[in-house]
Design an enzyme around this catalytic site. Structure first.
Site, PDB file in Angstrom:
ATOM      1  N   TYR A   6       0.822  -1.223   0.000  1.00 32.78           N
ATOM      2  CA  TYR A   6       0.000   0.000   0.000  1.00 32.78           C
ATOM      3  C   TYR A   6       0.855   1.273   0.000  1.00 32.78           C
ATOM      4  O   TYR A   6       0.498   2.262   0.645  1.00 32.78           O
ATOM      5  CB  TYR A   6      -0.928   0.042   1.236  1.00 32.78           C
ATOM      6  CG  TYR A   6      -1.782  -1.190   1.423  1.00 32.78           C
ATOM      7  CD1 TYR A   6      -2.697  -1.596   0.459  1.00 32.78           C
ATOM      8  CD2 TYR A   6      -1.689  -1.947   2.594  1.00 32.78           C
ATOM      9  CE1 TYR A   6      -3.488  -2.719   0.644  1.00 32.78           C
ATOM     10  CE2 TYR A   6      -2.475  -3.073   2.790  1.00 32.78           C
ATOM     11  CZ  TYR A   6      -3.365  -3.456   1.809  1.00 32.78           C
ATOM     12  OH  TYR A   6      -4.150  -4.572   2.006  1.00 32.78           O
ATOM     13  N   TYR A 133     -14.379  -5.047   2.823  1.00 30.86           N
ATOM     14  CA  TYR A 133     -13.008  -5.434   2.500  1.00 30.86           C
ATOM     15  C   TYR A 133     -12.853  -6.905   2.853  1.00 30.86           C
ATOM     16  O   TYR A 133     -13.103  -7.304   3.999  1.00 30.86           O
ATOM     17  CB  TYR A 133     -11.983  -4.595   3.283  1.00 30.86           C
ATOM     18  CG  TYR A 133     -10.575  -5.035   2.986  1.00 30.86           C
ATOM     19  CD1 TYR A 133      -9.847  -4.494   1.932  1.00 30.86           C
ATOM     20  CD2 TYR A 133      -9.973  -6.045   3.738  1.00 30.86           C
ATOM     21  CE1 TYR A 133      -8.562  -4.937   1.632  1.00 30.86           C
ATOM     22  CE2 TYR A 133      -8.686  -6.490   3.440  1.00 30.86           C
ATOM     23  CZ  TYR A 133      -7.995  -5.929   2.391  1.00 30.86           C
ATOM     24  OH  TYR A 133      -6.731  -6.379   2.100  1.00 30.86           O
ATOM     25  N   ASP A 223     -17.166 -13.409   7.118  1.00 31.01           N
ATOM     26  CA  ASP A 223     -15.716 -13.226   7.063  1.00 31.01           C
ATOM     27  C   ASP A 223     -15.302 -12.627   8.405  1.00 31.01           C
ATOM     28  O   ASP A 223     -15.375 -11.413   8.618  1.00 31.01           O
ATOM     29  CB  ASP A 223     -15.358 -12.295   5.894  1.00 31.01           C
ATOM     30  CG  ASP A 223     -13.883 -11.918   5.889  1.00 31.01           C
ATOM     31  OD1 ASP A 223     -13.149 -12.332   6.811  1.00 31.01           O
ATOM     32  OD2 ASP A 223     -13.465 -11.202   4.961  1.00 31.01           O
ATOM     33  N   LYS A 250      -5.946 -14.141  10.658  1.00 28.85           N
ATOM     34  CA  LYS A 250      -5.247 -13.210  11.547  1.00 28.85           C
ATOM     35  C   LYS A 250      -4.935 -13.781  12.929  1.00 28.85           C
ATOM     36  O   LYS A 250      -3.899 -14.398  13.128  1.00 28.85           O
ATOM     37  CB  LYS A 250      -6.045 -11.906  11.678  1.00 28.85           C
ATOM     38  CG  LYS A 250      -6.093 -11.085  10.383  1.00 28.85           C
ATOM     39  CD  LYS A 250      -6.669  -9.726  10.633  1.00 28.85           C
ATOM     40  CE  LYS A 250      -6.846  -8.901   9.365  1.00 28.85           C
ATOM     41  NZ  LYS A 250      -5.625  -8.318   8.827  1.00 28.85           N
TER      42      LYS A 250
END
Ligand SMILES: Cc1ncc(COP(=O)(O)O)c(C=O)c1O
Length: 399
Positions: A6, A133, A223, A250
């Site tokens: 990014y 996202y 998600d 994660k």
């Protein structure tokens, strides 16, 4: 040379070089920083946790990795059994992969093939949320709705297989009414939309989504790569409303190693269970079920349970609400708090320019993006450390 994420490599400022990390702290040559980002929200136990280290070391001495193609091993068996008993209801079937994005891809492919296996080949569409996202791979970009990250997709034009709705019940009902016979799944980041701006919405929306999915035979995918393992103040949002497919990543490994899992319920699993080879799920990441990742994940869950992490998370929420109460600045649009997540949204992104350096000088690592200044701290944080993170945010506006 490293190509950083990014970042415009030409103008990027040098990243801080970490030489050590322990508990909530990151160490550079000259600074000790509280990590208010938890390495992209994953390091829930803090760094260098003695028991997690031990679990890894003892597994590495046996073996680090064997593939799941034709082989299996104790760490992956134990982790899948643990998840089966720990996750709600019949979310029992664990398909492992190496990252959150891949695990989301797996969920979408699973939903598509589920209906293909049932002969409902017209169900090619996915319903998703505005500002969603779900990762940076191609299909996850498509179900995502974030031009700041994924403008590259514009060259393709609008996907005819994905529809986005806001988190409003009326819009959801309309979308189901119009498209239900072509939808295979509805995918959401439940309650908290992370990279799309730490947007929070009400559980009533998810309850309605569950009803509509039941009514029209559409699979509901949660998600929980970001929200899972307590971040919203719930162990999993799936404890409140049960999806057909749950995606975790994660914090699954306590942030030690990239790993993720797509967990299907009985109904989805049954759609593949057959004598017919063509109905098998044709997917298999090289590192799925990696033995190091599974060992550390198992230990991470044990610690989460034994040390009553949910009470730690509720305490973080309580302190955050208390400390942020009454705080206001005309440049702030909204302050949102949910579980162990706080987000200060500003009207103009330039308001946050220089915040990272300001926080660094005060011993806090922060990484605001766009109009969002947020903290998602490790759950082991102590009260004075958390107050320091929040005070640094307040000082930025007060100075
Ligand atoms: C909700 C959600 N899904 C998927 C992903 C992608 O996970 P990964 O970066 O491990 O591919 C992320 C990453 O931030 C996420 O927040």
């Amino acid at each position: 040379m490293i190509w950083y994420p990014y970042q415009q490599m030409k103008t990027m400022k040098q990243p801080y070089k970490i030489i050590n990390a322990e508990g909530v702290y990151l160490y550079t040559e000259d600074k000790k920083l509280i990590d208010s980002v938890s390495s992209w929200w994953s390091v829930i136990h803090g760094y260098k946790h003695p028991e997690l280290n031990k679990a890894l070391i003892s597994q590495v001495e046996r073996f680090s990795h064997v593939m799941l193609g034709g082989l299996t091993h104790e760490p992956v068996q134990k982790l899948s059994e643990k998840l089966k008993s720990w996750l709600p209801e019949d979310l029992d079937y664990c398909f492992f992969s190496d990252s959150g994005s891949v695990a989301v891809e797996v969920s979408l492919k699973m939903a598509l093939q589920y209906f293909t296996n049932l002969g409902e080949t017209q169900r090619t569409m996915v319903l998703a949320l505005e500002h969603a996202y779900h990762g940076d791979t191609f299909k996850t970009m498509e179900v995502g709705d974030d031009e700041d990250y994924h403008f590259v997709l514009k060259t393709y034009g609008k996907s005819k297989n994905v529809i986005h709705v806001p988190t409003k019940i009326k819009d959801l009902e309309d979308a189901f009414m119009k498209h239900h016979d072509r939808l295979n799944s509805f995918i959401v980041e439940p309650l908290l939309q992370g990279a799309g701006g730490m947007r929070m919405y009400d559980i009533s929306f998810l309850k309605k989504a569950r009803q509509l999915c039941n009514k029209y035979g559409v699979l509901l995918i949660f998600d929980e790569v970001a929200t899972g393992f307590g971040r919203t103040g719930n162990r999993f949002v799936a404890d409140l409303v049960q999806p057909d497919i749950l995606v975790l990543g994660k914090a699954l490994t306590g942030g030690y190693i990239g790993h993720a899992v797509t967990v299907a319920n009985q109904k989805v699993y049954n759609g593949f269970y057959s004598d017919d080879l063509t109905k098998a799920f044709m997917h298999g990441p090289t590192f799925m079920g990696n033995a190091l990742a599974c060992s550390v994940a198992l230990k991470s869950i044990e610690i989460f349970e034994q040390e009553n992490y949910m009470s730690k998370i509720h305490r973080i929420e309580e302190i955050t609400k208390r400390e942020m109460k009454g705080f206001f600045d005309a440049r702030i649009k909204e302050i949102r708090i949910m579980g162990a997540c706080v987000c200060v949204e500003v009207f103009d992104s330039s308001t946050l320019k220089g915040y990272q350096q300001f926080a660094y000088a005060r011993g806090v690592f922060s990484r605001p993006f766009l109009n969002y200044l947020y903290a998602m701290v490790p759950y082991i944080i102590e009260e004075p450390q958390l107050i320091k993170v929040l005070d640094t945010i307040k000082q930025w506006f007060n100075d």
